[in-house]
Design an enzyme around this catalytic site. Structure first.
Site, PDB file in Angstrom:
ATOM      1  N   HIS A  18       4.892  79.067  17.890  1.00  0.00           N
ATOM      2  CA  HIS A  18       6.141  80.570  17.756  1.00  0.00           C
ATOM      3  C   HIS A  18       5.791  81.481  18.176  1.00  0.00           C
ATOM      4  O   HIS A  18       6.113  82.922  19.112  1.00  0.00           O
ATOM      5  CB  HIS A  18       5.822  81.089  15.918  1.00  0.00           C
ATOM      6  CG  HIS A  18       6.523  79.677  14.841  1.00  0.00           C
ATOM      7  ND1 HIS A  18       6.064  79.529  14.267  1.00  0.00           N
ATOM      8  CD2 HIS A  18       7.881  79.095  15.464  1.00  0.00           C
ATOM      9  CE1 HIS A  18       6.102  78.762  13.181  1.00  0.00           C
ATOM     10  NE2 HIS A  18       7.573  78.597  13.998  1.00  0.00           N
ATOM     11  N   LYS A  42      14.143  77.190  -0.636  1.00  0.00           N
ATOM     12  CA  LYS A  42      13.301  76.993   0.123  1.00  0.00           C
ATOM     13  C   LYS A  42      11.488  76.808  -0.382  1.00  0.00           C
ATOM     14  O   LYS A  42      11.038  76.185   0.127  1.00  0.00           O
ATOM     15  CB  LYS A  42      12.781  76.625   1.531  1.00  0.00           C
ATOM     16  CG  LYS A  42      14.067  76.137   2.531  1.00  0.00           C
ATOM     17  CD  LYS A  42      13.431  76.835   4.382  1.00  0.00           C
ATOM     18  CE  LYS A  42      13.277  75.421   5.075  1.00  0.00           C
ATOM     19  NZ  LYS A  42      13.030  75.507   6.186  1.00  0.00           N
ATOM     20  N   ARG A  91      11.303  72.239  20.577  1.00  0.00           N
ATOM     21  CA  ARG A  91      10.601  71.673  21.354  1.00  0.00           C
ATOM     22  C   ARG A  91      10.104  70.271  21.856  1.00  0.00           C
ATOM     23  O   ARG A  91       9.237  69.811  22.688  1.00  0.00           O
ATOM     24  CB  ARG A  91       8.956  71.687  20.270  1.00  0.00           C
ATOM     25  CG  ARG A  91       8.662  72.634  19.314  1.00  0.00           C
ATOM     26  CD  ARG A  91       8.198  72.185  18.066  1.00  0.00           C
ATOM     27  NE  ARG A  91       9.331  72.211  16.762  1.00  0.00           N
ATOM     28  CZ  ARG A  91       9.548  72.159  15.467  1.00  0.00           C
ATOM     29  NH1 ARG A  91       7.913  72.501  14.879  1.00  0.00           N
ATOM     30  NH2 ARG A  91      10.540  72.064  15.029  1.00  0.00           N
ATOM     31  N   SER A 128       5.047  73.596  11.568  1.00  0.00           N
ATOM     32  CA  SER A 128       3.956  75.063  10.489  1.00  0.00           C
ATOM     33  C   SER A 128       3.750  73.448   9.380  1.00  0.00           C
ATOM     34  O   SER A 128       2.811  73.352   9.010  1.00  0.00           O
ATOM     35  CB  SER A 128       4.968  75.656   9.619  1.00  0.00           C
ATOM     36  OG  SER A 128       5.622  76.810  10.094  1.00  0.00           O
TER      37      SER A 128
HETATM   38  O1  PNS Z   1      12.138  78.194  11.602  1.00  0.00           O
HETATM   39  P1  PNS Z   1      13.534  77.907  11.125  1.00  0.00           P
HETATM   40  O2  PNS Z   1      13.161  76.565   9.966  1.00  0.00           O
HETATM   41  O3  PNS Z   1      13.666  77.066  12.323  1.00  0.00           O
HETATM   42  O4  PNS Z   1      14.539  78.560  10.812  1.00  0.00           O
HETATM   43  C1  PNS Z   1      15.552  78.990  10.612  1.00  0.00           C
HETATM   44  C2  PNS Z   1      16.495  79.972   9.996  1.00  0.00           C
HETATM   45  C3  PNS Z   1      15.825  80.600   9.262  1.00  0.00           C
HETATM   46  C4  PNS Z   1      16.670  80.098  11.448  1.00  0.00           C
HETATM   47  C5  PNS Z   1      18.157  79.241   9.515  1.00  0.00           C
HETATM   48  O5  PNS Z   1      17.829  78.337   8.461  1.00  0.00           O
HETATM   49  C6  PNS Z   1      18.734  80.640   9.233  1.00  0.00           C
HETATM   50  O6  PNS Z   1      18.897  80.891  10.365  1.00  0.00           O
HETATM   51  N1  PNS Z   1      19.114  80.499   8.337  1.00  0.00           N
HETATM   52  C7  PNS Z   1      19.818  81.578   7.489  1.00  0.00           C
HETATM   53  C8  PNS Z   1      21.035  81.734   7.049  1.00  0.00           C
HETATM   54  C9  PNS Z   1      21.840  80.642   7.526  1.00  0.00           C
HETATM   55  O7  PNS Z   1      22.370  82.269   8.505  1.00  0.00           O
HETATM   56  N2  PNS Z   1      22.174  79.312   7.905  1.00  0.00           N
HETATM   57  C10 PNS Z   1      24.182  79.087   8.555  1.00  0.00           C
HETATM   58  C11 PNS Z   1      23.022  78.910  10.516  1.00  0.00           C
HETATM   59  S1  PNS Z   1      24.250  78.823  11.124  1.00  0.00           S
END
Ligand code: PNS
Length: 162
Positions: A18, A42, A91, A128
């Site tokens: 990150h 989560k 990744r 993570s």
């Molecule tokens: O670290 P991650 O788990 O890859 O992050 C994912 C994240 C937080 C970027 C994604 O889950 C997110 O944007 N969540 C917020 C809710 C949202 O907007 N959902 C619709 C996505 S199209």
């Protein structure tokens, strides 16, 4: 004013992968907002405050980076912050399908763009979740997360502590 970017994630906890993406984004944009998702569904290992505090410590030396948290839709948070670009690390091909879906859905909702940055090869296997699993079974994650993150993980997860 130059462009701003949003680097969102769960960051439970922040890893060197990150940090690499955030540092590289900070060299491409005038301002980078790192946004940790506050997601009760989560049940992350670290609270939102803990994740934000670790992120702040991890990027303290990068001048144009701000760390915050958000809840709800990422696109709504981006609108509030007046940011039109999301930066995400990729990744491997396994990341791509879901990241593409999210990027397309986000674009459909508000027109926000997502820029994908290829993860540096030395961090391409890092996640993570894997870091937490290694610590849980007594493994050493030194060099994969900042030392202070390793210490906080060990406090929470080392065998016999849970
Ligand atoms: O670290 P991650 O788990 O890859 O992050 C994912 C994240 C937080 C970027 C994604 O889950 C997110 O944007 N969540 C917020 C809710 C949202 O907007 N959902 C619709 C996505 S199209």
């Amino acid at each position: 004013m130059g462009l701003s970017a949003l680097c969102p994630g769960t960051f439970d906890p922040v890893t060197n992968g990150h940090i690499d993406i955030i540092q590289r984004a900070s060299r491409c944009f005038e301002r980078v907002v790192v946004a940790a998702l506050e997601n009760p569904a989560k049940t992350p290992l670290f609270s939102t405050d803990e994740r934000v505090a670790m992120l702040k410590e991890a990027v303290a030396d990068v001048e144009n980076v701000e760390v915050a948290s958000f809840s709800g839709l990422l696109v709504d948070y981006a609108s509030v912050r007046q940011i039109r670009i999301i930066v995400k690390g990729i990744r491997a091909a396994t990341d791509f399908d879901f990241e593409l879906q999210m990027a397309q859905m986000n674009h459909r909702m508000t027109g926000i763009e997502t820029f994908f940055v290829p993860t540096s090869p030395q961090w391409s296997y890092l996640s993570s979740s894997l870091i937490k699993e290694v610590i849980r079974f007594g493994g050493d994650v030194s060099g994969l997360v900042p030392d202070f993150v390793r210490d906080r993980l060990e406090e929470k997860l080392s065998p016999g502590r849970e």
